[in-house]
Structure formats: structure tokens, C-alpha cells
Design an enzyme around this catalytic site. Structure first.
Site, mmCIF file in Angstrom:
data_model
loop_
_atom_site.group_PDB
_atom_site.id
_atom_site.type_symbol
_atom_site.label_atom_id
_atom_site.label_comp_id
_atom_site.label_asym_id
_atom_site.label_seq_id
_atom_site.Cartn_x
_atom_site.Cartn_y
_atom_site.Cartn_z
ATOM 1 N NE ARG A 1 -1.555 -2.489 2.998
ATOM 2 C CZ ARG A 1 -1.669 -3.773 2.252
ATOM 3 N NH1 ARG A 1 -3.015 -4.026 1.492
ATOM 4 N NH2 ARG A 1 -0.674 -4.393 2.688
ATOM 5 C CB THR A 2 3.281 2.668 2.230
ATOM 6 O OG1 THR A 2 2.418 2.105 3.474
ATOM 7 C CG2 THR A 2 3.966 4.077 2.757
ATOM 8 C CE LYS B 1 28.105 -3.174 -5.930
ATOM 9 N NZ LYS B 1 28.151 -1.820 -6.921
ATOM 10 C CG HIS C 1 3.058 4.057 8.596
ATOM 11 N ND1 HIS C 1 3.437 4.756 7.499
ATOM 12 C CD2 HIS C 1 2.859 2.833 8.181
ATOM 13 C CE1 HIS C 1 3.170 4.075 6.475
ATOM 14 N NE2 HIS C 1 2.830 2.911 6.725
#
Ligand code: CP
Length: 306
Positions: free
Chosen positions: A53-54, A82, A131
Site C-alpha cells: 500500500r504505502t 557491497k 508511520h
């Protein structure tokens, strides 16, 4: 309200009036479309944890406003393999775009990135911490389905310990005149620090382990998945998984109000039965769709186009 060049890191950085201004900007996006507003702008989506969704609603928001999206891709295919540091990676990506949406498993990663990137960083979830864009879309949904945020009793059930969407939304609701009810087994209860903040702020809240007992008093129930990926101890996860399951029978037998609206940030596992999906209680798919206008508004704000 975020200004041009600002990052969006935590809902703690927003007062009530600023939150309402963002919601109003989202409503204008939904009404007017504003195609072309972000033409020439590039959003980099850097997701170092899984997302549907995000990530996609950020991309959709940018494309609907005429901008372009540069996706970082799988971390395993990047120079993280790396040994490149997050700081270096963010500094480099910031040179290729106008704004970054970052999801990272470390709490505080987005704030660190914002100090380095040279462009606005929008926190798309940092570990179990915050969030904020989910919180804006949650509030936008509440406002749409209930008319306003004030005066509501909002219940939270599930993984209240690790749930960053819960932590962000609880903080945001503390700016409004809401009653909050927390339902979780003791091992997944709300963090003590957050409860202490609510107490200090005079926020009215209660805690329970019994969902059926609290359901009749709720206007909104915010369900969450028990987040297996955040448990250090897999045995502890086995003990609590499946602790709550909401279905039509429980809604009927508990005496939940007709007007109860059920939200979930999704994805769900087994805590929310599909037999609720086609009842008027279910607003979680609408909630997910609201991610587009809300993220359109935030992108336009931090890029100085509103
Ligand atoms: N609600 C939410 O953050 O969903 P995703 O993990 O799919 O982005």
C-alpha cells in the site's frame, strides 16, 4: 502544516491545527485532481522493508500529479550488498530526486536520512516507531466516515507493542477530544512510555484483554496484525498469534453498534474475517484508497506546490 523543503518524520511534529490543514489539503486533492501540479518532480521510493500500500500509493500519488517515480528496487540488488551505509545511500539518492519516501526497519532511520538527503524525506515507516503518512490517511478516513474526529471512542486491538501505525495514531488522537481503548494480551500491550505521555496529557484511555467486552462502546475499532517479523522470540509469537479474531458472529453477539466502523492498516492475516468485508462496518479498503489523496497532499506540500 509542512512547508516547502520540510521532511515528514513523525506525527509528534504536528499539532491539531496542522493535522486538520493536511486533511483539508487531501480533500482538495481528492475533489480537484490537480493533474500536472508536480510535473517535472521526481519521487524516489526507498523501501527496505516489504510494502504494498504505502509504496504503490506514494507512486500513484506522484504519477497522478504528473510527476515521475524512481524506485530503489530490492535492497539485495543495491550497493547495500557491497557494504554501503544508509547515510551514503540516502545522500546519493537525494541527488537524483526531489523527495524521498523511506521505509526502514530501524527506528529513527527517517530522521537520520532527513539530515543527510538534501531533499525532503517522508517517513514511510521506521521499525516499530512511526508511520505518519498512514496516520494522516487514518484520520482522513475517520473524518470521512464519522464527519469529525472529536467526540469518538476509538478502540485498538492486536499488536499494540510493535504496531507503528497504532503508536502514530494514538499520538495524533491525543490532539483531539477522543476516548481511547486498548485491547491486547499483556505481552503486546501499549508501550509504557506512550501510556505515560497520554496520562501526562490528560488523555482519557482504558485497557482490556477482552475485545467482546469493549466492542459495544466503540465508534471506531482499529485492528492490527500481530507482527511476526518484530518478535525476537519466535515462541512468544506462537503464544500470542491468533489471540483475537473479529468476525460477524462476534460483532453480533457482543452487541457492537450498527454505526461501528472497523479500520485496519492492512495487510491482515487472520485477525479480521473476510465475512466482515461486505458489511457497512468495514472501511479498511476505503482507508487504503485514501492513501492516494493524502500522499498527494503531503508530496505537494513538501515540494512547495500548495
Ligand atoms: N499499511 C501499510 O503500511 O501497508 P504496507 O506495509 O503494504 O505498505
Amino acid at each position: 502544516m509542512p512547508q516547502a523543503g520540510d521532511s515528514v518524520i513523525s506525527i509528534r511534529d504536528f499539532g491539531r491545527d496542522e493535522i486538520l490543514q493536511v486533511l483539508a489539503a487531501a480533500a482538495r486533492m481528492e475533489e480537484c485532481g490537480h493533474f500536472g501540479l508536480l510535473e517535472g518532480c521526481v519521487l524516489a521510493t526507498v523501501f527496505l522493508e516489504p510494502s504494498t500500500r504505502t509504496r504503490l500509493s506514494f507512486a500513484s500519488a506522484m504519477m497522478k500529479l504528473g510527476g515521475q517515480v524512481l524506485d530503489f528496487g530490492e535492497p539485495e540488488q543495491s550497493s547495500f550488498k557491497k557494504g554501503e551505509s544508509l547515510s551514503d545511500a540516502v545522500r546519493i539518492v537525494g541527488g537524483y530526486c526531489d523527495v524521498i519516501a523511506l521505509r526502514h526497519p530501524w527506528e529513527g532511520a527517517a530522521r537520520l536520512a532527513a539530515q543527510i538527503a538534501g531533499v525532503p524525506v517522508i517517513n514511510a515507516g521506521d521499525g516499530a516507531n512511526q508511520h505518519p503518512t498512514q496516520t494522516f490517511l487514518d484520520l482522513y478516513t475517520i473524518q470521512k466516515v464519522k464527519g469529525q474526529v472529536d467526540g469518538l471512542t476509538v478502540g485498538f486491538v492486536g499488536d499494540l507493542k510493535y504496531g507503528r501505525t497504532v503508536h502514530s495514531l494514538v499520538t495524533a488522537l491525543s490532539r483531539f477530544d477522543c476516548e481511547q481503548v486498548f485491547v491486547a494480551p499483556p505481552s503486546l500491550a501499549m508501550p509504557e512510555g506512550l501510556l505515560a505521555e497520554l496520562q501526562q496529557g490528560g488523555v482519557s484511555y482504558s485497557q482490556s484483554e477482552e475485545l467482546a467486552e469493549v466492542l459495544p462502546g466503540l465508534d471506531i475499532l482499529y485492528c492490527t496484525r500481530i507482527q511476526q517479523e518484530r518478535f525476537a522470540d519466535s515462541l512468544e509469537y506462537e503464544r500470542v498469534k491468533g489471540a483475537y479474531r473479529l468476525d460477524r458472529t462476534l460483532l453480533r453477539d457482543s452487541g457492537a453498534r450498527e454505526s461501528l466502523r472497523i479500520m485496519h492498516p492492512l495487510p491482515r492475516v487472520d485477525e479480521l474475517a473476510p465475512d466482515i468485508d461486505d458489511t457497512p462496518h468495514a472501511v479498511y479498503f476505503e482507508q487504503a484508497r485514501n492513501g492516494v489523496p493524502v500522499r498527494q497532499a503531503l508530496l505537494a506540500l513538501v515540494l512547495g506546490k500548495v
